[in-house]
Design an enzyme around this catalytic site. Sequence first.
Site, short mmCIF file in Angstrom:
data_model
loop_
_atom_site.label_atom_id
_atom_site.label_comp_id
_atom_site.label_asym_id
_atom_site.label_seq_id
_atom_site.Cartn_x
_atom_site.Cartn_y
_atom_site.Cartn_z
N HIS A 160 -57.88 60.97 -3.89
CA HIS A 160 -58.65 59.80 -4.33
C HIS A 160 -59.40 60.14 -5.62
CE1 HIS A 160 -61.80 61.79 -1.75
NE2 HIS A 160 -62.61 61.37 -2.70
N GLU A 177 -62.92 55.68 -4.35
CA GLU A 177 -64.23 55.85 -3.75
C GLU A 177 -65.27 55.36 -4.74
OE1 GLU A 177 -65.17 59.98 -3.02
OE2 GLU A 177 -66.91 59.50 -1.76
N HIS A 222 -65.71 62.22 -9.52
CA HIS A 222 -64.80 63.32 -9.20
C HIS A 222 -63.40 62.82 -8.93
CE1 HIS A 222 -66.47 62.19 -5.16
NE2 HIS A 222 -65.24 62.40 -4.75
CO CO Z 1 -64.67 62.00 -2.78
#
Ligand code: CO
Length: 134
Positions: free
Chosen positions: A79, A130, A7
Amino acid sequence: MIGRLNHVAIAVHDMDAALKVYCGALGGKASDKVAQPDHGVTTVFIELPNTKIELLEPLGENSPITAFLERNSAGGIHHICYEVDDIIAARDKLVAEGARILGDGEPKIGAHGKPVLFLHPKDFLGTLTELEEA
Ligand code: CO
């Protein structure tokens, strides 16, 4: 090691206003809102055919995205998240390469109920990154 894009996360001041953009103007389909007190955010995922958009709204007094939103008055990309097969092996390799892991360096359970880690943006081209165990 680096796998699929899981994502892209966008920090927002107002989740309902953000949902109007993503579900109204853009015609996306949103998940339920989920409060993540361990992470200081409320999240909604917009499912796209090839990835997801994670909308992040601050939750509580000490949200980790408050300072970001102070610097980015319209919100912004916060992020990106890549999948890895083995998060501990990925972490150990990155630490051996000199990369810094945020927090105590141990995976936390993320928004999908899977272990996640955050990598220091200064080590990854100015991008908070991440990793999620797929
Ligand atoms: Co995230």
